[in-house]
Design an enzyme around this catalytic site. Structure first.
Site, short mmCIF file in Angstrom:
data_model
loop_
_atom_site.label_atom_id
_atom_site.label_comp_id
_atom_site.label_asym_id
_atom_site.label_seq_id
_atom_site.Cartn_x
_atom_site.Cartn_y
_atom_site.Cartn_z
CG ASN A 285 -1.89 1.10 1.27
OD1 ASN A 285 -1.83 2.01 0.43
ND2 ASN A 285 -2.81 1.05 2.22
CE LYS B 278 -0.76 2.33 6.24
NZ LYS B 278 -2.18 2.41 6.35
NE ARG C 217 -6.29 1.41 -0.25
CZ ARG C 217 -6.37 2.58 0.34
NH1 ARG C 217 -5.32 3.12 0.91
NH2 ARG C 217 -7.52 3.20 0.40
CG HIS D 229 -13.03 4.08 2.63
ND1 HIS D 229 -13.70 5.11 3.27
CD2 HIS D 229 -11.72 4.31 2.87
CE1 HIS D 229 -12.84 5.92 3.84
NE2 HIS D 229 -11.61 5.45 3.61
CG HIS E 128 -14.04 2.75 6.31
ND1 HIS E 128 -13.25 1.64 6.13
CD2 HIS E 128 -13.17 3.77 6.54
CE1 HIS E 128 -11.97 1.97 6.23
NE2 HIS E 128 -11.90 3.27 6.48
N GLY F 294 -13.09 6.25 9.87
CA GLY F 294 -11.69 6.46 10.26
C GLY F 294 -11.41 7.94 10.11
N GLY G 222 -10.48 9.23 7.28
CA GLY G 222 -11.39 9.36 6.13
C GLY G 222 -12.60 8.48 6.47
NE ARG H 179 -10.11 13.15 3.41
CZ ARG H 179 -10.08 11.86 3.12
NH1 ARG H 179 -11.00 11.33 2.34
NH2 ARG H 179 -9.14 11.09 3.61
CG ASP I 13 -6.86 11.10 17.59
OD1 ASP I 13 -7.79 10.57 18.26
OD2 ASP I 13 -5.82 10.51 17.29
NE ARG J 98 -6.90 7.83 19.33
CZ ARG J 98 -5.97 7.20 18.64
NH1 ARG J 98 -5.48 6.08 19.09
NH2 ARG J 98 -5.50 7.68 17.52
CD GLU K 50 -11.66 -1.54 13.24
OE1 GLU K 50 -10.63 -1.64 13.94
OE2 GLU K 50 -11.65 -1.62 12.00
CG ASN K 51 -10.69 1.39 18.39
OD1 ASN K 51 -10.50 0.32 18.97
ND2 ASN K 51 -10.08 1.71 17.27
CD GLU L 292 -8.63 -0.53 3.97
OE1 GLU L 292 -8.00 -0.18 4.99
OE2 GLU L 292 -9.06 0.29 3.14
P1 ADP Z 1 -7.33 6.25 8.32
O1 ADP Z 1 -6.95 4.86 7.84
O2 ADP Z 1 -8.40 6.90 7.52
O3 ADP Z 1 -6.15 7.14 8.56
P2 ADP Z 1 -8.09 4.92 10.80
O4 ADP Z 1 -9.10 3.93 10.39
O5 ADP Z 1 -6.74 4.45 11.18
O6 ADP Z 1 -8.00 6.10 9.73
O7 ADP Z 1 -8.71 5.76 12.01
C1 ADP Z 1 -7.96 6.76 12.61
C2 ADP Z 1 -8.84 7.46 13.60
O8 ADP Z 1 -9.41 6.51 14.52
C3 ADP Z 1 -8.03 8.42 14.47
O9 ADP Z 1 -8.06 9.68 13.92
C4 ADP Z 1 -8.76 8.38 15.79
O10 ADP Z 1 -9.59 9.51 15.81
C5 ADP Z 1 -9.66 7.17 15.74
N1 ADP Z 1 -9.42 6.25 16.86
C6 ADP Z 1 -8.46 5.32 16.99
N2 ADP Z 1 -8.56 4.69 18.19
C7 ADP Z 1 -9.62 5.25 18.83
C8 ADP Z 1 -10.25 5.06 20.10
N3 ADP Z 1 -9.80 4.15 20.96
N4 ADP Z 1 -11.32 5.82 20.40
C9 ADP Z 1 -11.78 6.74 19.53
N5 ADP Z 1 -11.23 6.97 18.34
C10 ADP Z 1 -10.17 6.25 17.97
#
Ligand code: ADP
Length: 406
Positions: free
Chosen positions: A7, A14, A90, A179, A207, A209, A211, A240, A283, A285, A334-335, A384
């Site tokens: 990727n 990666k 990718r 995606h 999805h 993230g 993005g 974005r 972010d 978090r 996921e988180n 992915e």
């Molecule tokens: P991308 O591949 O688009 O860069 P990811 O799927 O890796 O994105 O997601 C990154 C985002 O996930 C981070 O910006 C963060 O905000 C969020 N994230 C990661 N871990 C946590 C968590 N434990 N709680 C809340 N948000 C999280």
């Protein structure tokens, strides 16, 4: 088969080596800061771990570094390059030309180069990775797996903008959706986890993230995707903006005396939850931490994000005339159990009920809705790289079968 998955981004690359039969990751790593100072991270399933600063002037040197490590007597996992059967790349934008994965040939590279205009940040970086691998492993089969391909089943009613038709004919201005690799993997994993036949279920994948996009998958085929001509349309994302009235942009350009590149920089890099939170963070978090400390803009950013996700989910339930599975994936999906709960609170009209304890699950796949919920709500970890390895192995298998016949 051993598949090397690549990727390649503009300054990072990666990689993973996956055994296609066991689907085990044998080694994975990351070449970062290519062309700057170079950082190399690498791990194997045998417990070897490397993190070091290695100068990598360009992508060819990055691929050199990872290949040298893979065949290294102590750190490596293979004896020589011939043990890599296929390289799966990718590739972000395949335009309308690519509706599935393909063997990378000169013609494919030419066709992808023609799509560079559609994804100027991504496609050239992907092609640099392809070029580096072709230089160093000229005899290895290379397969391109596109992020747009899975979305190519969208019908004109979903992919056309309300613009004069001639601009679609002349320039292929339309919605492509992105995606796709993640949406395909996650929608299929959800059906597998729920013991459903994917050809009979309606799934909405969120999805979420940095993005973020939402995808409606009906009976295994994409009906709609919230991203558009570029990955800027749709949800409010990390940086974005998502959907914005173009009229507001003309107004802003005039007021602030900005040209198009300046406007695009604002929309891509300074907007989303970062912009709404007055530059606090992209972010989730950090935004959550700030929300706990009563930062009202952090709170507003998260609220807008969740509201927009719920609106898209509702509209895609209408587009499919129903929904069986709603799946959360990627970093936030996921988180962040709080965001999931907030999004689902808008969707009670669909008969959705969330199990608060299951919603805290950290499993690779979990059902977080109650048994009585009318729609299954799931959290599935996206993968992915595994999807790319599967696609690459499938293409290699087809070639083998054709050769065996002739
Ligand atoms: P991308 O591949 O688009 O860069 P990811 O799927 O890796 O994105 O997601 C990154 C985002 O996930 C981070 O910006 C963060 O905000 C969020 N994230 C990661 N871990 C946590 C968590 N434990 N709680 C809340 N948000 C999280």
């Amino acid at each position: 088969m051993k598949i090397l998955v690549i990727n390649s981004g503009s300054s990072s690359l990666k990689f993973q080596v996956i055994d296609s039969e066991s689907e085990q990751v044998l080694a994975k790593g990351l070449c970062e800061r290519i062309g700057i100072d170079g950082r190399f991270t690498y791990k194997t399933n045998k417990g070897i771990s490397i993190k070091e600063d290695i100068g990598m002037e360009n992508h060819t040197q990055a691929v050199h570094t990872l290949l040298d490590t893979l065949v290294d007597e102590e750190k490596g996992i293979i004896k020589d390059f011939s043990q890599i059967d296929v390289i799966g790349h990718r590739l972000v934008h395949g335009g309308e030309k690519f509706t599935g994965s393909v063997v990378i040939t000169d013609e494919v590279i030419q066709a992808m180069t023609e799509c560079n205009d559609l994804a100027p940040l991504h496609n050239p970086a992907n092609l640099i990775g392809v070029d580096a691998c072709r230089k160093l492993m000229p005899d290895t089969l290379m397969v391109g797996v596109f992020d747009t391909a899975f979305n190519q089943t969208m019908e004109p009613k979903a992919f056309l903008y309300g613009l004069p038709y001639q601009y679609y004919e002349k320039y292929k201005i339309r919605r492509y959706g992105f995606h796709g690799i993640s949406h395909k993997y996650v929608s299929q994993r959800a059906a597998e986890f729920m013991k459903q036949d994917p050809r009979h279920v309606k799934t909405i994948v969120c999805h979420l993230g940095n993005g973020a996009s939402i995808c409606a998958v009906k009976f295994g085929k994409v009906i709609d995707n919230s991203m558009g001509f570029t990955p800027l349309e749709g949800l409010v994302m990390g940086t974005r903006c998502g959907d914005v009235d173009p009229g507001a942009l003309e107004f802003l350009a005039k007021k602030e005396n900005l040209d198009f590149p300046q406007i695009m920089k604002i929309l891509n890099q300074e907007s989303g939850v970062l912009g709404i939170s007055k530059n606090l963070s992209s972010d989730f978090r950090e935004l959550k931490d700030a929300e706990i400390k009563y930062n009202d803009k952090a709170s507003l950013a998260r609220e807008i994000f969740a509201y927009k996700v719920a609106k898209y989910v509702g509209s895609y339930a209408a587009a499919m005339n129903g929904v069986d599975n709603i799946v959360f994936t990627a970093g936030v999906g996921e988180n962040d159990s709080d965001i999931r709960e907030e999004i689902c609170s808008y969707l009670e009209f669909l008969g959705i009920a969330i199990d608060e304890i299951e919603n805290r699950s950290q499993a690779e796949a979990a059902r977080i809705s109650t048994r009585g919920s009318k729609v299954n709500v799931l959290v599935i970890r996206t993968n992915e790289e595994l999807e790319i390895a599967r696609e690459a192995a499938a293409v290699a298998g087809e070639i083998k079968a054709v050769k065996a016949k002739s």
